[in-house]
Write an enzyme that holds these catalytic residues in place. Sequence first.
Site, PDB file in Angstrom:
ATOM      1  N   HIS A 153     -35.867 100.550 -84.597  1.00 22.59           N
ATOM      2  CA  HIS A 153     -36.852 101.430 -83.942  1.00 22.59           C
ATOM      3  C   HIS A 153     -36.900 102.826 -84.568  1.00 22.59           C
ATOM      4  O   HIS A 153     -37.853 103.575 -84.320  1.00 22.59           O
ATOM      5  CB  HIS A 153     -36.530 101.585 -82.452  1.00 22.59           C
TER       6      HIS A 153
ATOM      7  N   ASP B 187     -35.613  90.320 -83.796  1.00 15.19           N
ATOM      8  CA  ASP B 187     -35.319  91.006 -82.542  1.00 15.19           C
ATOM      9  C   ASP B 187     -36.511  90.836 -81.606  1.00 15.19           C
ATOM     10  O   ASP B 187     -37.660  90.793 -82.051  1.00 15.19           O
ATOM     11  CB  ASP B 187     -35.077  92.492 -82.818  1.00 15.19           C
TER      12      ASP B 187
ATOM     13  N   HIS C  76     -37.916  92.836 -79.746  1.00 19.67           N
ATOM     14  CA  HIS C  76     -38.797  94.002 -79.763  1.00 19.67           C
ATOM     15  C   HIS C  76     -39.296  94.266 -81.181  1.00 19.67           C
ATOM     16  O   HIS C  76     -38.564  94.045 -82.153  1.00 19.67           O
ATOM     17  CB  HIS C  76     -38.061  95.242 -79.253  1.00 19.67           C
TER      18      HIS C  76
ATOM     19  N   ASP D  48     -31.544  89.621 -78.787  1.00 19.27           N
ATOM     20  CA  ASP D  48     -32.047  89.811 -77.432  1.00 19.27           C
ATOM     21  C   ASP D  48     -33.208  88.887 -77.089  1.00 19.27           C
ATOM     22  O   ASP D  48     -33.732  88.947 -75.970  1.00 19.27           O
ATOM     23  CB  ASP D  48     -32.427  91.272 -77.177  1.00 19.27           C
TER      24      ASP D  48
END
Length: 551
Positions: free
Chosen positions: A265, A301, A303, A392
């Site tokens: 991120h 991931d 996200h 995740d």
Amino acid sequence: MLGTEMDANSPAEGELEYASGEHPLAAFLAMHGIDPSGDDDEDESEDEEWQPHHHDDRWSCTNCTIPNPDENVQCWKCNEHRDSGILERGFMAVLSEPASEPAGGEESVKSARKEETSSAEILSKNLVFSGTFMSGEKRKTALGFDERMLLHEETGKTHPERPSRLRAIMGGLQASGLLSGGCFSIPAREATQAELELVHTAEHVSAVQSTEENSLTYFTPDTYANKHSALAARLAAGICVDLASAIMTGKAHNGFAVIRPPGHHAEQETVMGFCLHNNAAVAARAAQLAGAKKVLIVDWDVHHGNGTQEIFEQDPTVLYISVHRHEAGKFYPGTGSADKVGSGLGEGFCVNIPWSCSGIGDKDYLLVFEHIVMPIARQFEPDITIISAGFDAARGDPLGGCDVTPDGYAQMTSMLSTLSGGRLLVVLEGGYNLRSISASAAAVMKVLQGSSPRPLPDDLQPSPAGAAAMLEVFMTHGRYWSQLQDATFLKLGALLDTWSKGGERKSPKRRHTGGPVWWKWGRKRLLYDIWLRGQMKHHHPSRHDHSCACC
């Protein structure tokens, strides 16, 4: 991009961002029966009025962080024993039993403790980095880890990105015998200012560095740094630099960076989403300095890696492919729609595969890899492949809400290992259920060390949500990548048309009673705390609900 110094017990405050309509926090509170104003005698701050770790009659589950009544022996949410050995043995620890002690009295206990060695000690004593060229069957997996990364911690809080994540992964690798002959360690070092500035601005690096002067700093309400975090972030990036270089120069066949804080991120000049420095991006630039002309980054991931996309958006030498939950921009961080393909010279070199709902599992992921990720990757012909390996999306994760199994991660790793002459670097990103991440990491490590997962079944069929996502990517990227097959495109269209007319199949959403709802908005940590509070309010102490998404 300046951090805010805060006392270690201060709450993470901030206005919630939302797209439209009713304020999502208000809707969330109402849905869970939580009075946002609190009782008259309570403080207005969410964190200060509710601190699960500060109540003598509660204990927090090591595996999933859920608070439990003191009389419970097992977590009501995930069934983990309160004295579980998951930090020492990872997924190999018995779920519903306490960590066992050796029989034979005090002398036996002392003897056993004397023989015990930590994961770091095993690596440093038995898996010394030789620095010599290895070829053929002698090539091994290089592993990067350093216990100093455990010092990065939000003291006194229940933050999902916690040191226990690395402890469980290393404990699982050790207990399953994967820290032996099949791999070797590299000595950890801190990334230099120059290496970090390959992908970040000098101001970004300085902002992270300045947190060493404070006990606790918040860049955003969910992204913290204590006085050790800058060191941990430099170590994480430095490990990735050296692993990428070792793989490119033939000193290792492949590698696994067991690191934190995560990175995907982090943008060129923005810290966010638990991430300080973008480790995968730094590794990509290091690989290029070591001789790679083209680098593939595959981000699985749950996200979207907004930071990695931003850093390489105009660069045709780095192909970024991300498979993630998106939900029309309502899932954190809100970026990563299929129509974001890169810009300038980098147009077409950003491939986003966005899921429209939760519950996506192995079948959809494997079909996406078979029909989109691998054809594009083979056409690109990378010199090294880097996986932004967040776990995740794994079954049981409290934040991701998806349903990928360890076998699914092994299959994806196996496919990617056929690229780049086997030069593959796995970089840990997210993942917050300790059993899920330790089992998934072990499955990936087995593939890196030469094990082959079971063959893919011949009858894989996508869910409607999976087919729709694939179809959207075909329509977007067909003009950039000729290896995307028209036949697959037509089959997906026919499937969706059939389902639409029949009206019988629905998108498979696995029952998920926990946290994914808060990821639809930007303030992950605040809503995480509110969710925990709601879980306790609606859980009667006498009721033992041992149902768990990972069971």
